[in-house]
Design a protein around this motif. Structure first.
Motif, mmCIF file in Angstrom:
data_model
loop_
_atom_site.group_PDB
_atom_site.id
_atom_site.type_symbol
_atom_site.label_atom_id
_atom_site.label_comp_id
_atom_site.label_asym_id
_atom_site.label_seq_id
_atom_site.Cartn_x
_atom_site.Cartn_y
_atom_site.Cartn_z
ATOM 1 N N GLU A 68 -6.849 -1.822 -6.903
ATOM 2 C CA GLU A 68 -5.769 -2.760 -6.595
ATOM 3 C C GLU A 68 -5.269 -2.626 -5.156
ATOM 4 O OE1 GLU A 68 -5.182 -1.483 -10.943
ATOM 5 O OE2 GLU A 68 -5.978 -0.681 -9.060
ATOM 6 N N LEU A 69 -5.502 -1.458 -4.534
ATOM 7 C CA LEU A 69 -4.990 -1.204 -3.184
ATOM 8 C C LEU A 69 -6.086 -1.220 -2.119
ATOM 9 C CD1 LEU A 69 -2.527 1.727 -3.990
ATOM 10 C CD2 LEU A 69 -1.917 -0.633 -3.432
ATOM 11 N N LYS A 116 0.056 -8.450 -1.899
ATOM 12 C CA LYS A 116 -1.263 -9.060 -1.809
ATOM 13 C C LYS A 116 -1.149 -10.460 -1.190
ATOM 14 C CE LYS A 116 -4.363 -7.362 -4.176
ATOM 15 N NZ LYS A 116 -5.465 -6.417 -3.952
ATOM 16 N N SER A 117 -2.269 -10.948 -0.687
ATOM 17 C CA SER A 117 -2.279 -12.279 -0.083
ATOM 18 C C SER A 117 -1.962 -13.365 -1.105
ATOM 19 C CB SER A 117 -3.650 -12.543 0.563
ATOM 20 O OG SER A 117 -4.684 -12.461 -0.408
ATOM 21 N N VAL A 150 1.939 -5.052 -5.840
ATOM 22 C CA VAL A 150 1.325 -3.930 -6.547
ATOM 23 C C VAL A 150 1.950 -2.649 -6.006
ATOM 24 C CG1 VAL A 150 -0.848 -5.051 -7.104
ATOM 25 C CG2 VAL A 150 -0.608 -3.926 -4.906
ATOM 26 N N THR A 151 2.323 -1.753 -6.904
ATOM 27 C CA THR A 151 2.930 -0.485 -6.498
ATOM 28 C C THR A 151 2.231 0.650 -7.234
ATOM 29 O OG1 THR A 151 4.636 -0.405 -8.225
ATOM 30 C CG2 THR A 151 5.140 -1.655 -6.213
ATOM 31 N N THR A 211 -1.268 6.660 -9.580
ATOM 32 C CA THR A 211 -0.971 6.032 -10.859
ATOM 33 C C THR A 211 -0.340 4.673 -10.576
ATOM 34 O OG1 THR A 211 -0.575 8.174 -11.897
ATOM 35 C CG2 THR A 211 0.269 6.214 -13.038
ATOM 36 N N MET A 212 -1.007 3.605 -10.975
ATOM 37 C CA MET A 212 -0.476 2.273 -10.714
ATOM 38 C C MET A 212 0.715 2.006 -11.637
ATOM 39 S SD MET A 212 -2.270 1.519 -8.225
ATOM 40 C CE MET A 212 -1.524 -0.091 -7.942
ATOM 41 N N ASP A 213 1.766 1.391 -11.062
ATOM 42 C CA ASP A 213 3.017 1.161 -11.785
ATOM 43 C C ASP A 213 3.038 -0.211 -12.453
ATOM 44 O OD1 ASP A 213 3.867 3.610 -10.722
ATOM 45 O OD2 ASP A 213 4.699 2.617 -8.939
ATOM 46 N N THR A 214 3.961 -0.343 -13.394
ATOM 47 C CA THR A 214 4.217 -1.635 -14.012
ATOM 48 C C THR A 214 5.153 -2.446 -13.116
ATOM 49 O OG1 THR A 214 3.976 -0.702 -16.216
ATOM 50 C CG2 THR A 214 5.130 -2.810 -16.039
#
Length: 573
Positions: free
Chosen positions: A174-175, A194-195, A200-201, A217-220
């Motif tokens: 995602e990053l 994102k474009s 996304v965090t 760890t990707m967050d909600t």
């Protein structure tokens, strides 16, 4: 004389800087809603010379001293942004990461050692991955998680590495791409936009032992932060809350667990900036500031001066500061009490900031005349602020304050971007005009050492070069598709003989090869008495191949002009 030699060594600083900025910041008014960046991202457009200084440990105000040795030469010019953090693992200490206007990232560590009343500073460049050596649009660090550095490329890809080792850090899918902005917050947060307009965090964690390793760890993220977002940022250095402003100007915020919190109705549109954790604020496009708590309840203690004409707000430390569209600065605490600010900030201010790496209660202001003032807040006690020193060599030429302070061993360092005159004074110890005169005279004495030459030398070199050129052509004419006179004459005679020997090869014919096409020779003759005789033969054949004479005629013509005559024979129809 020794000082002059030292000053001349600064010539490289002047020659290497190709994009030195000369204009200070300016207040943006009227305010506009944030606009989401688009790909490809631009390169940094404004830069300056980076200078640093330290403060004495005693005295009020504390004495500021320039520390050029804390900044490597490569990081002193064309700098657009600088961030800092504390490295972990086997190489504990401060590190700094700078972004140049050419899109290159430079990283270094700085340290100091004390001997008596003086401190000595040193710097050492650190390894930067190849992906961050060009094409970078922005940089960020995660200071609460070791030394993880992020470089956002102009194509929207993100590069991450450990500053202490230069080792690339693997990022979640995602990053990795499609990113138009990146920032960090407390508690190990990384925030990216994102474009597509989606936020996304992620949360970073590190091993804290050598070799350092990182995990993500990707967050909600709330549903309404997954599209249409123009700006995402952390509420404060603590990072308890994430803020996002949508293209419509709506403000949304959520906590570390992704739980969205209530917002006042006034924040549903026209928000241009916001911040804070338990004490929150939002700056509206009209210039009005609203303060509210974590439940979205608007505070009633907000000073009335915040109702209009506010161009910028900064929150951190023990209070907030606001800058009006006219350049006036004022500060207030959480109870709404106006706090004192240093004298001279009633107008002419163009930028403000609060907080810092060290100390956290640091406030600063930059005037349109390039003067930098910073002080420590006293927590709303009503006591006059404690002023901190700024080197006189750089005052009046500061164009940006990219970072307030950072630890470097036993003390703190402060940084600013300055114009050329101030950089020369800071690094060379001489005014720019004096240095320029010294440089000009040094170049005049030995111009060839600098790739230059006086006119006499140029003329001499040009004459020598011309002579070499003539010799080259005359000795090797065929190289230039040329022939000498003897070669030309020989070739001409050879050509004539070739044509005469084989004229048919050149589509030519000799006189003997040309056939007589007339029917008699001559056809019409003139006698001595002036009469004309028409001569012709009549032949016969029975196969159109073999012809025999039938009759030879020599018919005298009468009645023609005596001087000249033309006759013709026509077949009768």
């Amino acid at each position: 004389m020794q000082r002059h030699v030292w000053a001349l060594s600064c010539l490289a600083l002047l020659l290497l800087n190709q994009k030195n900025a000369s204009a200070q910041q300016a207040i943006v008014w009227p305010l506009t809603l944030p606009v989401r960046p688009t790909l490809p991202l631009p390169a940094p457009s404004q830069g300056g010379y980076l200078v640093g200084w330290s403060l004495s440990s005693s005295g009020t105000p504390q004495t500021a001293a320039l520390v050029p040795s804390a900044i490597p030469t490569t990081a002193r010019y064309n700098i657009a942004k600088i961030v800092s953090g504390a490295s972990s693992g086997a190489s504990m200490g401060s590190y700094f990461v700078a972004l140049t206007t050419s899109g290159r990232v430079i990283a270094w560590s700085a340290s100091s050692s004390s001997s008596g009343m003086s401190s000595t500073y040193s710097s050492m460049e650190m390894v930067v991955p190849s992906g961050a050596l060009s094409g970078v649009s922005d940089i960020a660090i995660q200071p609460s998680m070791g030394s993880c550095v992020f470089a956002l490329k102009q194509d929207g890809t993100l590069v991450a590495w450990d500053a202490s080792t230069g080792t690339t850090v693997q990022l979640p899918t995602e990053l990795q791409s499609g990113i138009v902005s990146v920032t960090t917050g407390g508690m190990g947060k990384i925030l990216a936009l994102k474009s597509s307009g989606a936020v996304v965090t992620g949360t970073i964690s590190s091993s804290w032992t050598s070799p350092i390793t990182y995990s993500f760890t990707m967050d909600t993220v709330p549903v309404n932060a997954r599209s249409g977002v123009a700006k995402v940022f952390s509420g404060s250095s603590m990072g308890m809350y994430v803020y996002a402003i949508k293209e419509s100007g709506q403000l949304i915020s959520w906590d570390q667990q992704g739980t969205q919190r209530a917002m006042p109705s006034l924040a549903n549109s026209d928000v241009v900036d916001a911040g804070g954790d338990s004490e929150c604020f939002a700056l509206l496009r009209s210039g009005k500031v609203i303060e509210f708590d974590t439940q979205g309840t608007i505070k009633t203690s907000t000073p009335s001066i915040l109702n209009s004409n506010i161009a910028a707000v900064s929150s951190g430390g023990y209070g907030k500061m606001a800058l009006t569209k006219d350049g006036a600065l004022f500060s207030w605490d959480v109870q709404g009490n106006i706090q004192q600010v240093p004298y001279g900030l009633e107008n002419g201010v163009v930028a403000v900031g609060t907080g810092g790496v060290a100390p956290s209660n640091l406030n600063w202001a930059l005037t349109g005349l390039g003067k930098f003032i910073y002080w420590q807040s006293n927590g709303g006690t009503g006591v006059a602020p404690t002023a901190l020193g700024v080197p006189g060599e750089v005052q009046g030429g500061i164009i940006n304050v990219p970072i307030v302070s950072s630890y470097a061993g036993t003390s703190s360092l402060y940084f600013a971007l300055v114009k050329e005159d101030q950089a020369v004074s800071a690094y060379c110890g001489l005014p720019l005009d004096v240095l320029a005169d010294l440089v000009a005279r040094r170049i005049g004495l030995n111009p060839l050492n600098y790739g230059l030459a006086p006119k006499t030398y140029v003329d001499d070199v040009a004459g020598t070069a011309q002579a070499r050129g003539v010799t080259s052509v005359t000795q090797n004419p065929r190289t230039y598709s040329l022939y000498t006179q003897s070669e030309y004459q020989t070739s001409q005679a050879t050509g004539v003989n070739a044509v005469l020997a084989s004229p048919n090869a050149w589509s030519l014919y000799t006189a003997g090869q040309i056939q007589d096409m007339s029917i008699g020779n001559p056809l019409l003759t003139k006698n001595q008495n002036g009469t004309f005789v028409l001569n012709y033969d009549i032949e016969q054949s029975n196969d159109l191949k073999t012809w025999t004479p039938y009759r030879v005629k020599a018919e005298e013509l009468t009645g023609l002009p005596t001087d000249k005559a033309f006759v013709r024979i026509k077949a009768k129809q």
